[in-house]
Every structure is written in structure tokens, then in C-alpha cells.
Design a protein around this motif. Structure first.
Motif, PDB file in Angstrom:
ATOM      1  N   ALA A  37       4.581-111.912  39.840  1.00 32.61           N
ATOM      2  CA  ALA A  37       3.708-113.079  39.751  1.00 32.61           C
ATOM      3  C   ALA A  37       2.541-112.930  40.722  1.00 32.61           C
ATOM      4  O   ALA A  37       1.531-113.621  40.599  1.00 32.61           O
ATOM      5  N   ASN A  38       2.704-112.028  41.691  1.00 31.64           N
ATOM      6  CA  ASN A  38       1.675-111.749  42.689  1.00 31.64           C
ATOM      7  C   ASN A  38       0.743-110.667  42.141  1.00 31.64           C
ATOM      8  O   ASN A  38       1.181-109.576  41.785  1.00 31.64           O
ATOM      9  N   GLU A  39      -0.543-110.962  42.097  1.00 32.51           N
ATOM     10  CA  GLU A  39      -1.506-110.015  41.540  1.00 32.51           C
ATOM     11  C   GLU A  39      -1.501-108.675  42.263  1.00 32.51           C
ATOM     12  O   GLU A  39      -1.776-107.632  41.674  1.00 32.51           O
ATOM     13  N   PHE A  40      -1.167-108.692  43.560  1.00 35.35           N
ATOM     14  CA  PHE A  40      -1.120-107.456  44.332  1.00 35.35           C
ATOM     15  C   PHE A  40      -0.157-106.467  43.694  1.00 35.35           C
ATOM     16  O   PHE A  40      -0.465-105.271  43.560  1.00 35.35           O
ATOM     17  N   PHE A  41       1.021-106.943  43.262  1.00 30.52           N
ATOM     18  CA  PHE A  41       2.020-106.046  42.690  1.00 30.52           C
ATOM     19  C   PHE A  41       1.759-105.755  41.213  1.00 30.52           C
ATOM     20  O   PHE A  41       2.110-104.674  40.728  1.00 30.52           O
ATOM     21  N   ARG A  42       1.134-106.666  40.508  1.00 33.10           N
ATOM     22  CA  ARG A  42       0.727-106.343  39.132  1.00 33.10           C
ATOM     23  C   ARG A  42      -0.308-105.217  39.144  1.00 33.10           C
ATOM     24  O   ARG A  42      -0.261-104.299  38.326  1.00 33.10           O
ATOM     25  N   ASP A  43      -1.245-105.310  40.088  1.00 32.95           N
ATOM     26  CA  ASP A  43      -2.265-104.272  40.206  1.00 32.95           C
ATOM     27  C   ASP A  43      -1.632-102.948  40.643  1.00 32.95           C
ATOM     28  O   ASP A  43      -2.002-101.873  40.161  1.00 32.95           O
ATOM     29  N   ASP A 225      -3.355-112.809  50.270  1.00 27.63           N
ATOM     30  CA  ASP A 225      -4.406-113.440  49.470  1.00 27.63           C
ATOM     31  C   ASP A 225      -3.859-114.506  48.533  1.00 27.63           C
ATOM     32  O   ASP A 225      -4.532-115.507  48.262  1.00 27.63           O
ATOM     33  N   SER A 226      -2.658-114.289  47.999  1.00 27.64           N
ATOM     34  CA  SER A 226      -2.092-115.282  47.085  1.00 27.64           C
ATOM     35  C   SER A 226      -1.966-116.631  47.769  1.00 27.64           C
ATOM     36  O   SER A 226      -2.280-117.677  47.179  1.00 27.64           O
ATOM     37  N   MET A 227      -1.512-116.632  49.013  1.00 28.62           N
ATOM     38  CA  MET A 227      -1.409-117.888  49.756  1.00 28.62           C
ATOM     39  C   MET A 227      -2.791-118.417  50.120  1.00 28.62           C
ATOM     40  O   MET A 227      -3.021-119.628  50.122  1.00 28.62           O
ATOM     41  N   ALA A 228      -3.726-117.524  50.413  1.00 29.43           N
ATOM     42  CA  ALA A 228      -5.089-117.958  50.707  1.00 29.43           C
ATOM     43  C   ALA A 228      -5.696-118.700  49.516  1.00 29.43           C
ATOM     44  O   ALA A 228      -6.431-119.688  49.683  1.00 29.43           O
ATOM     45  N   ASN A 251      -6.778-108.081  49.691  1.00 28.14           N
ATOM     46  CA  ASN A 251      -7.976-107.777  48.902  1.00 28.14           C
ATOM     47  C   ASN A 251      -7.645-107.577  47.421  1.00 28.14           C
ATOM     48  O   ASN A 251      -8.067-106.597  46.800  1.00 28.14           O
ATOM     49  N   ILE A 252      -6.911-108.518  46.851  1.00 30.44           N
ATOM     50  CA  ILE A 252      -6.629-108.460  45.417  1.00 30.44           C
ATOM     51  C   ILE A 252      -7.899-108.835  44.642  1.00 30.44           C
ATOM     52  O   ILE A 252      -8.784-109.523  45.171  1.00 30.44           O
ATOM     53  N   PRO A 253      -8.022-108.394  43.388  1.00 30.93           N
ATOM     54  CA  PRO A 253      -9.236-108.686  42.621  1.00 30.93           C
ATOM     55  C   PRO A 253      -9.583-110.169  42.536  1.00 30.93           C
ATOM     56  O   PRO A 253     -10.758-110.542  42.503  1.00 30.93           O
TER      57      PRO A 253
END
Length: 308
Positions: A37-43, A225-228, A251-253
Motif C-alpha cells: 500500500a506504500n508507494e515506496f515498495f510498489r516502486d 513520505d507516506s506519513m508526510a 522521495n517517492i514519486p
């Protein structure tokens, strides 16, 4: 070889069942990430799939958690990979202690294990007599970079809060330490610090409560970043987006537009898209007879600041 790709509510798996003969005897790599669900890990997953395709000499099985506190699914993934007799396990543990016993079992089964992104707890490893290198960034130094950027913006006496990651994760602990280093060295005033378990919606709620209790907040240090993003949504809802500064990590997209328009003051790039692929490279080298890894193999970090 046909690959089954299934994204479900619990985990994503790119795999074939155990017992199937893999073409050309390619080594099988089991990748265990945190929440997809976290974009960091999807990326990260997309980068790793590209790496598998470009190399063409290993088979990837990728597993992610349902959410950032779903520790049991990571433990289950290790057990499943042991049963399937994969050659290499590359793991970003959600909890730095809970994963030690199952990973030790994997090593005892002859599987090469690479710990990346989040370090396993040193004391817990020692108690289990487990020697395992860590491939990953200096989270404390990275968080300090973001904290110093905030301190430079606010000046001495600036009032700040911290939104922490999972309390049991080494990277969350180290990032809080880095934020505290910046706070102490630059004479900021810490008003509150609380976990939101890396999650956007939880951060939105946690920070909303912080803002109600401390309306004089001037800056926020979010451990990812997700929490930010959750914090920035709360600031926008409260009409405070322009007068409270936010820094983060990853620094996720999704935060690119926020850096461009100044809603996010700074974040720390740890090059997540390449992180798992780099760890797999090291695992493949060991599997093919290279030297065992030891100690801390540091990966790059970089401060990324707002355009405005």
C-alpha cells in the motif's frame, strides 16, 4: 516458464509452486518487502521486476505485506520460501526482532539471506548467534539531513513535532535519532513525538490531534513520505499548509508535486527503486560462490529540497 502474478489483499506473489523445475536451473530469489500500500515498495517492486527481466538469469518471487503492521505475513513468507526451497531470500523486515528466528531457520536450510532496507536488531542477532550483514542506508544521517533543512528554515527555537514509523523497526528508531540530532544541535523545541506506523491515514489522524493540542507547531518531521502526505492533507484541511513546514524521508514519486510547490520542504532519497535489485545482485554473487557479506554495506542517500 509461466509466471503467475496475483495482487491480493494480503500479499503480492510473483511465483510458481514449489517442486517445478525452473528453466535453465535459474536460482530462485524470494523477495520479502513491507506494505505494498506504500508507494515506496510498489516502486521498489517495479524496479526489481525490471531487474529480473534485464538480467534474465534468476527467477523472482515477490511478497508484500497487507499493511505496515502485518508482521505475521513476513514470517509466513519466510516459512513458505523455506518449504519451496528457494535459493536466496532478500528481506526488508517490518520488525527488526520478529524476523530473526525464521531467517536463522532459512540460513540453516542452506538459503542465502540478504537483509536490506531495515537492519535486524544487533542484540537480538547476537542472542541467536546469527551473523548477517546489512545492506542499506544510514537512516540516522539521512533523517538528520532533513531535520537540519527544517532547522535552517525555522531558526533556533522553532517548535516541531515528529511522526515516527513502526516502533519495532530499526529504520524508524534510527530516523527518530537523526531528527533528535538535528533538534538538539539547532536548538529546536520538540513539542510531541508519536508513531503513525508508516501509514498515511494514521498520520493524518495523529497529526490532526497534535495540531489541536499544539496550535503553535511550526515544523513537522515525518519518518517517511507516506506519513508526510497524511500530515500535508491535515494541514490543508486546517488551512495551515503555508505556515507549517514539513520534511520527510523516501522521495517517492507522489511527493514530487509537493516539493515543486513547496508543501513539502525536503525529503531524503534512498533510491528505493534500485534498493532490492542491488541486494539481489549481492545475493546472487554469494550464491554463485562469492565471499559471504559482513558488517554494514552502506547504500546512497541524498537530500532533495523543495523547488520553491
Amino acid at each position: 516458464m509461466t509466471m503467475l502474478k496475483n495482487i491480493g489483499s494480503l500479499m503480492l506473489i510473483a511465483s510458481l509452486c514449489s517442486g517445478v523445475a525452473y528453466a535453465e536451473e535459474k536460482p530462485v530469489v524470494g523477495l520479502i518487502m513491507k506494505s505494498l500500500a506504500n508507494e515506496f515498495f510498489r516502486d521498489m517492486l517495479e524496479g526489481t521486476k525490471e531487474h529480473e527481466k534485464s538480467r534474465g538469469d534468476y527467477v523472482l518471487k515477490a511478497v508484500g505485506m497487507q499493511n505496515e503492521t502485518d508482521f505475521q505475513s513476513q514470517i509466513n513468507a519466510v516459512e513458505n520460501f523455506i518449504t519451496q526451497e528457494v535459493d536466496i531470500i532478500v528481506v526488508a523486515p517490518a520488525d527488526s526482532r520478529a524476523m530473526i528466528r525464521p531467517l536463522k531457520k532459512a540460513i540453516e536450510a542452506g538459503i542465502v539471506v540478504i537483509n536490506f532496507d531495515v537492519s535486524l536488531d544487533a542484540d537480538a542477532k547476537k542472542k541467536q548467534n546469527l551473523e548477517l550483514a546489512f545492506v542499506g542506508p544510514d537512516n540516522r544521517s539521512g533523517a538528520k539531513l532533513a531535520g537540519v533543512a527544517l532547522a535552517n528554515k525555522l531558526g533556533a527555537g522553532g517548535k516541531v513535532v515528529i511522526i515516527e514509523g513502526n516502533p519495532g523497526a530499526d529504520n524508524a528508531i534510527e530516523r527518530k535519532k537523526g531528527f533528535m540530532d538535528a533538534i538538539e544541535e539547532h536548538d529546536l523545541e520538540l513539542l510531541a513525538s508519536s508513531t503513525a506506523h508508516w501509514e498515511t491515514e494514521e498520520a493524518n489522524s495523529v497529526f490532526s490531534n497534535m495540531l489541536t493540542a499544539n496550535p503553535d507547531i511550526q515544523g513537522v518531521m515525518a519518518a517517511n513520505d507516506s506519513m508526510a502526505i497524511g500530515v500535508i492533507k491535515a494541514l490543508e484541511a486546517a488551512g495551515r499548509a503555508k505556515d507549517i513546514q514539513v520534511v520527510a524521508f523516501d522521495n517517492i514519486p507522489a511527493v514530487g508535486p509537493m516539493l515543486a510547490d513547496g508543501r513539502l520542504l525536503a525529503t531524503v532519497d534512498q533510491f528505493g527503486r534500485d534498493m532490492a535489485a542491488n541486494a539481489i545482485e549481492k545475493g546472487l554473487a554469494v550464491h554463485r560462490g562469492g565471499p559471504e557479506l559482513s558488517g554494514w554495506i552502506k547504500t546512497d542517500i541524498k537530500l532533495v529540497e523543495a523547488s520553491k
